[in-house]
Scaffold this motif. Structure first.
Motif, PDB file in Angstrom:
ATOM      1  N   LYS A 187       0.834  -1.209   0.000  1.00  0.00           N
ATOM      2  CA  LYS A 187       0.000   0.000   0.000  1.00  0.00           C
ATOM      3  C   LYS A 187       0.872   1.264   0.000  1.00  0.00           C
ATOM      4  N   LYS A 188       1.994   1.231   0.691  1.00  0.00           N
ATOM      5  CA  LYS A 188       2.911   2.383   0.680  1.00  0.00           C
ATOM      6  C   LYS A 188       3.443   2.623  -0.730  1.00  0.00           C
ATOM      7  N   ASP A 210       0.749   6.864  -6.733  1.00  0.00           N
ATOM      8  CA  ASP A 210      -0.436   7.728  -6.856  1.00  0.00           C
ATOM      9  C   ASP A 210       0.023   9.178  -6.742  1.00  0.00           C
ATOM     10  N   HIS A 265       0.819   4.305  -2.762  1.00  0.00           N
ATOM     11  CA  HIS A 265       0.701   5.740  -2.480  1.00  0.00           C
ATOM     12  C   HIS A 265       1.837   6.541  -3.118  1.00  0.00           C
ATOM     13  N   ALA A 286      -6.217   1.128  -4.268  1.00  0.00           N
ATOM     14  CA  ALA A 286      -5.194   0.477  -3.433  1.00  0.00           C
ATOM     15  C   ALA A 286      -5.430  -1.027  -3.317  1.00  0.00           C
ATOM     16  N   LYS A 292      -2.305  11.901  -5.529  1.00  0.00           N
ATOM     17  CA  LYS A 292      -2.879  11.612  -4.207  1.00  0.00           C
ATOM     18  C   LYS A 292      -4.413  11.537  -4.240  1.00  0.00           C
TER      19      LYS A 292
END
Length: 110
Positions: free
Chosen positions: A45-46, A52, A49, A100, A55
């Motif tokens: 997930k990190k 992304d 991010h 995610a 954001k």
């Protein structure tokens, strides 16, 4: 947070280099080579991010084109064909972007 905080810089370099030729990108092999497949769901997930860029909580088609650059500035842009194939593989709910959870599934399948 930088990608190298989560993944080995040498693994990233090798993986990005392995797919430097146009139309050669294989997300399953790439995620395995960078070591993402062995990471915890939290670390995956990190990484999501980091990729992304705007954001928004999703990786849209425009961001997918630059996925290799998300791992290292030396990465190339994906072709439209590669981008669409990656989006099709990851977009399970058909909304035109990868969330995610979809990203985590995509990595787990690789």
């Amino acid at each position: 947070m930088a990608m190298t905080d989560l993944l080995n810089a040498e693994d990233i370099k090798k993986a990005v280099g392995a797919f430097s030729a146009a139309e050669s990108f294989n997300y399953k092999k790439f995620f395995e080579m960078v070591g993402l497949k062995k990471k915890s769901p939290e670390d995956v997930k990190k990484v999501f991010h980091i990729l992304d860029k705007d954001k928004s909580g999703f990786i849209e088609e425009e961001e997918l084109k630059f996925v290799l650059k998300g791992f290292t500035p030396e990465g190339r842009d994906l072709s439209d064909k590669e981008t669409k194939a990656l989006l099709a593989a990851g977009d399970k709910d058909g909304d035109g972007k990868i969330g995610a959870d979809e990203f985590a599934t995509l990595v787990a399948e690789s």
